[in-house]
Design a protein around this motif. Structure first.
Motif, PDB file in Angstrom:
ATOM      1  N   ILE A 153      -4.119 -29.879 -40.267  1.00  0.00           N
ATOM      2  CA  ILE A 153      -3.720 -28.769 -39.398  1.00  0.00           C
ATOM      3  C   ILE A 153      -4.690 -27.605 -39.561  1.00  0.00           C
ATOM      4  O   ILE A 153      -5.294 -27.424 -40.620  1.00  0.00           O
ATOM      5  CB  ILE A 153      -2.262 -28.310 -39.657  1.00  0.00           C
ATOM      6  CG1 ILE A 153      -2.015 -28.016 -41.141  1.00  0.00           C
ATOM      7  CG2 ILE A 153      -1.278 -29.327 -39.117  1.00  0.00           C
ATOM      8  CD1 ILE A 153      -0.623 -27.418 -41.424  1.00  0.00           C
ATOM      9  N   GLY A 154      -4.824 -26.849 -38.499  1.00  0.00           N
ATOM     10  CA  GLY A 154      -5.755 -25.729 -38.529  1.00  0.00           C
ATOM     11  C   GLY A 154      -5.498 -24.790 -37.373  1.00  0.00           C
ATOM     12  O   GLY A 154      -4.422 -24.813 -36.753  1.00  0.00           O
ATOM     13  N   VAL A 155      -6.498 -23.967 -37.085  1.00  0.00           N
ATOM     14  CA  VAL A 155      -6.343 -22.915 -36.084  1.00  0.00           C
ATOM     15  C   VAL A 155      -7.592 -22.856 -35.206  1.00  0.00           C
ATOM     16  O   VAL A 155      -8.580 -23.545 -35.471  1.00  0.00           O
ATOM     17  CB  VAL A 155      -6.099 -21.546 -36.770  1.00  0.00           C
ATOM     18  CG1 VAL A 155      -4.805 -21.557 -37.562  1.00  0.00           C
ATOM     19  CG2 VAL A 155      -7.289 -21.152 -37.652  1.00  0.00           C
ATOM     20  N   SER A 156      -7.538 -22.001 -34.202  1.00  0.00           N
ATOM     21  CA  SER A 156      -8.682 -21.821 -33.314  1.00  0.00           C
ATOM     22  C   SER A 156      -8.701 -20.363 -32.864  1.00  0.00           C
ATOM     23  O   SER A 156      -7.644 -19.774 -32.612  1.00  0.00           O
ATOM     24  CB  SER A 156      -8.534 -22.751 -32.103  1.00  0.00           C
ATOM     25  OG  SER A 156      -9.594 -22.573 -31.204  1.00  0.00           O
ATOM     26  N   ASN A 157      -9.895 -19.814 -32.774  1.00  0.00           N
ATOM     27  CA  ASN A 157     -10.085 -18.422 -32.337  1.00  0.00           C
ATOM     28  C   ASN A 157      -9.426 -17.413 -33.263  1.00  0.00           C
ATOM     29  O   ASN A 157      -9.067 -16.314 -32.826  1.00  0.00           O
ATOM     30  CB  ASN A 157      -9.548 -18.238 -30.900  1.00  0.00           C
ATOM     31  CG  ASN A 157     -10.264 -19.105 -29.892  1.00  0.00           C
ATOM     32  OD1 ASN A 157     -11.485 -19.016 -29.753  1.00  0.00           O
ATOM     33  ND2 ASN A 157      -9.531 -19.979 -29.206  1.00  0.00           N
ATOM     34  N   ALA A 170       1.321 -19.492 -46.518  1.00  0.00           N
ATOM     35  CA  ALA A 170       1.163 -20.923 -46.210  1.00  0.00           C
ATOM     36  C   ALA A 170       1.451 -21.815 -47.411  1.00  0.00           C
ATOM     37  O   ALA A 170       1.046 -21.529 -48.531  1.00  0.00           O
ATOM     38  CB  ALA A 170      -0.261 -21.174 -45.718  1.00  0.00           C
ATOM     39  N   GLY A 171       2.135 -22.925 -47.146  1.00  0.00           N
ATOM     40  CA  GLY A 171       2.246 -23.988 -48.142  1.00  0.00           C
ATOM     41  C   GLY A 171       0.994 -24.853 -48.090  1.00  0.00           C
ATOM     42  O   GLY A 171       0.482 -25.306 -49.095  1.00  0.00           O
ATOM     43  N   HIS A 172       0.504 -25.079 -46.872  1.00  0.00           N
ATOM     44  CA  HIS A 172      -0.752 -25.795 -46.643  1.00  0.00           C
ATOM     45  C   HIS A 172      -1.675 -24.846 -45.903  1.00  0.00           C
ATOM     46  O   HIS A 172      -1.288 -24.305 -44.865  1.00  0.00           O
ATOM     47  CB  HIS A 172      -0.535 -27.022 -45.755  1.00  0.00           C
ATOM     48  CG  HIS A 172       0.457 -27.996 -46.304  1.00  0.00           C
ATOM     49  ND1 HIS A 172       0.171 -28.849 -47.342  1.00  0.00           N
ATOM     50  CD2 HIS A 172       1.740 -28.245 -45.944  1.00  0.00           C
ATOM     51  CE1 HIS A 172       1.231 -29.597 -47.598  1.00  0.00           C
ATOM     52  NE2 HIS A 172       2.207 -29.251 -46.769  1.00  0.00           N
ATOM     53  N   LYS A 173      -2.890 -24.686 -46.413  1.00  0.00           N
ATOM     54  CA  LYS A 173      -3.780 -23.744 -45.717  1.00  0.00           C
ATOM     55  C   LYS A 173      -4.394 -24.397 -44.475  1.00  0.00           C
ATOM     56  O   LYS A 173      -4.487 -25.637 -44.397  1.00  0.00           O
ATOM     57  CB  LYS A 173      -4.868 -23.255 -46.678  1.00  0.00           C
ATOM     58  CG  LYS A 173      -5.942 -24.267 -46.959  1.00  0.00           C
ATOM     59  CD  LYS A 173      -7.092 -23.598 -47.724  1.00  0.00           C
ATOM     60  CE  LYS A 173      -8.342 -24.439 -47.580  1.00  0.00           C
ATOM     61  NZ  LYS A 173      -9.518 -23.942 -48.209  1.00  0.00           N
ATOM     62  N   PRO A 174      -4.841 -23.581 -43.515  1.00  0.00           N
ATOM     63  CA  PRO A 174      -5.551 -24.153 -42.364  1.00  0.00           C
ATOM     64  C   PRO A 174      -6.864 -24.769 -42.845  1.00  0.00           C
ATOM     65  O   PRO A 174      -7.613 -24.128 -43.581  1.00  0.00           O
ATOM     66  CB  PRO A 174      -5.831 -22.939 -41.468  1.00  0.00           C
ATOM     67  CG  PRO A 174      -5.052 -21.802 -42.023  1.00  0.00           C
ATOM     68  CD  PRO A 174      -4.722 -22.113 -43.442  1.00  0.00           C
ATOM     69  N   LEU A 175      -7.128 -25.992 -42.436  1.00  0.00           N
ATOM     70  CA  LEU A 175      -8.357 -26.669 -42.868  1.00  0.00           C
ATOM     71  C   LEU A 175      -9.523 -26.386 -41.938  1.00  0.00           C
ATOM     72  O   LEU A 175     -10.677 -26.563 -42.320  1.00  0.00           O
ATOM     73  CB  LEU A 175      -8.126 -28.183 -42.922  1.00  0.00           C
ATOM     74  CG  LEU A 175      -7.180 -28.659 -44.025  1.00  0.00           C
ATOM     75  CD1 LEU A 175      -7.002 -30.168 -43.941  1.00  0.00           C
ATOM     76  CD2 LEU A 175      -7.697 -28.265 -45.403  1.00  0.00           C
ATOM     77  N   VAL A 176      -9.206 -25.979 -40.706  1.00  0.00           N
ATOM     78  CA  VAL A 176     -10.240 -25.825 -39.673  1.00  0.00           C
ATOM     79  C   VAL A 176      -9.981 -24.543 -38.894  1.00  0.00           C
ATOM     80  O   VAL A 176      -8.830 -24.185 -38.657  1.00  0.00           O
ATOM     81  CB  VAL A 176     -10.175 -27.033 -38.693  1.00  0.00           C
ATOM     82  CG1 VAL A 176     -11.010 -26.798 -37.443  1.00  0.00           C
ATOM     83  CG2 VAL A 176     -10.605 -28.333 -39.386  1.00  0.00           C
TER      84      VAL A 176
END
Ligand SMILES: NC(=O)C1=CN([C@@H]2O[C@H](COP(=O)(O)OP(=O)(O)OC[C@H]3O[C@@H](n4cnc5c(N)ncnc54)[C@H](OP(=O)(O)O)[C@@H]3O)[C@@H](O)[C@H]2O)C=CC1
Length: 307
Positions: A153-157, A170-176
């Protein structure tokens, strides 16, 4: 010899085939685009196994049709699919609920059990329009990961402050973080390149070829860049397209491009069989940094204040 697209550290194939921009429809219900299906199938056949799509592009029917065809001849694990939660389709009125609710519906449409990468399309979808805070949206993304519906999972912009907000809870950080990135726009938002590097968040570059496709080369820095790309192209017997994609890759960024032409797939293969010298990478970087105002095609109302 068959071509294998290099795979990066997070298991991300190092060039994505975009189904937005040239192929953008804005709503799934608009006229079916068989040429996108054919190009996706051809791209994957030729080794470009990384497909980049999003809710707002309105092309799920085409991606589904291409997958249906491809999965009769190859394993699901041989294909890498990125989807983005956009909040709603661009030309539709339906709200698709949380990222989790959206993804479950979309997986059914696409005929697969998971996506390889699932991104929040932008930090600006958290307003009254959809009624969730960014923290709630991220929690829902994490649920997709925990239940195996998204492999990453990740993000954009996202800007630095948006990432910092998420990282706090976050429990899991954004990877992208998939951002607009090209030689003439090296930080979509202040400090984002360095921040992602130092937090080991993989950067993906959308619209990496804008310096070729969107610049008037007849003057100033545009002309200087064009001349230098031309010299490099001649030295390595490559095209300017290949030089620019190579520059992105050598910065450790994954380019997301697209094409309407089968011949371009052959050109893309030639991005992976040579290396620019570090001084050449640095020169593209420094010519690019002197381009003012920045070459920005997206999120202008929110981000052009930085140009
Ligand atoms: N997360 C986000 O908010 C966004 C994500 N994206 C994603 O990124 C993908 C790629 O974005 P895009 O801006 O198209 O990427 P690029 O900057 O890589 O542009 C690709 C386009 O460049 C053309 N091209 C390639 N080489 C040349 C050349 N030498 N001269 C002229 N034209 C050339 C191609 O046309 P041809 O048909 O001739 O090959 C193609 O249409 C999108 O489809 C989408 O998936 C895009 C925007 C926003």
């Amino acid at each position: 010899m068959t071509f294998s697209l290099p795979i990066g550290p997070l298991g991300i194939p190092q060039l994505g085939f975009g189904t937005g921009t040239y192929y953008y429809k804005g709503a799934d219900t608009l006229t079916f685009n068989q040429s996108l299906v054919d190009m996706l199938v051809e791209a994957v056949h030729q080794g470009f196994i990384h497909i980049d799509t999003a809710e707002s592009y309105g092309v799920y029917p085409e991606v589904a049709a291409a997958l249906k065809q491809l999965l009769t001849e190859m394993d699901r694990s041989s294909i890498f699919i990125t989807d983005k939660y956009s909040g709603s389709p661009s030309k539709g009125i339906s709200k698709n609920g949380t990222p989790y609710e959206h993804l479950k519906k979309i997986l059914n449409k696409l005929g697969t059990d998971y996506v390889d990468l699932y991104l929040i399309h932008s930090p600006f979808i958290t307003n009254e329009k959809i009624g969730f805070t960014l923290a709630e949206i991220w929690k829902s993304m994490e649920k997709c990961l925990d239940e195996g519906f998204a492999k990453r999972i990740g993000v954009s912009n996202f800007a630095v402050s948006d990432l910092q907000d998420i990282l706090q809870t976050a429990g899991h950080k954004p990877l992208v973080n998939q951002i607009e990135f090209n030689a003439f726009l090296q930080n979509q938002t202040p400090g984002i390149f360095q921040f992602c590097k130092s937090h080991e968040i993989t950067l993906e570059a959308y619209s990496p070829l804008a310096p070729l496709t969107k610049v008037d080369h007849s003057s100033g820095v545009g002309e200087q860049m064009d001349l230098f790309l031309g010299q490099l192209a001649e030295k390595y017997d490559k095209t300017k397209t290949q030089i620019l994609l190579r520059w992105v890759l050598q910065l450790g960024v994954v380019p997301i491009s697209t094409t309407s032409k089968r011949s371009r797939l052959q050109e893309w293969k030639g991005v992976f069989d040579f290396q620019l010298e570090q001084a050449e990478v640095d020169t593209v970087t420094s010519i690019g940094q002197s381009y003012k105002p920045r070459l920005r095609l997206y999120m202008r109302s929110q981000y052009s204040k930085y140009d």
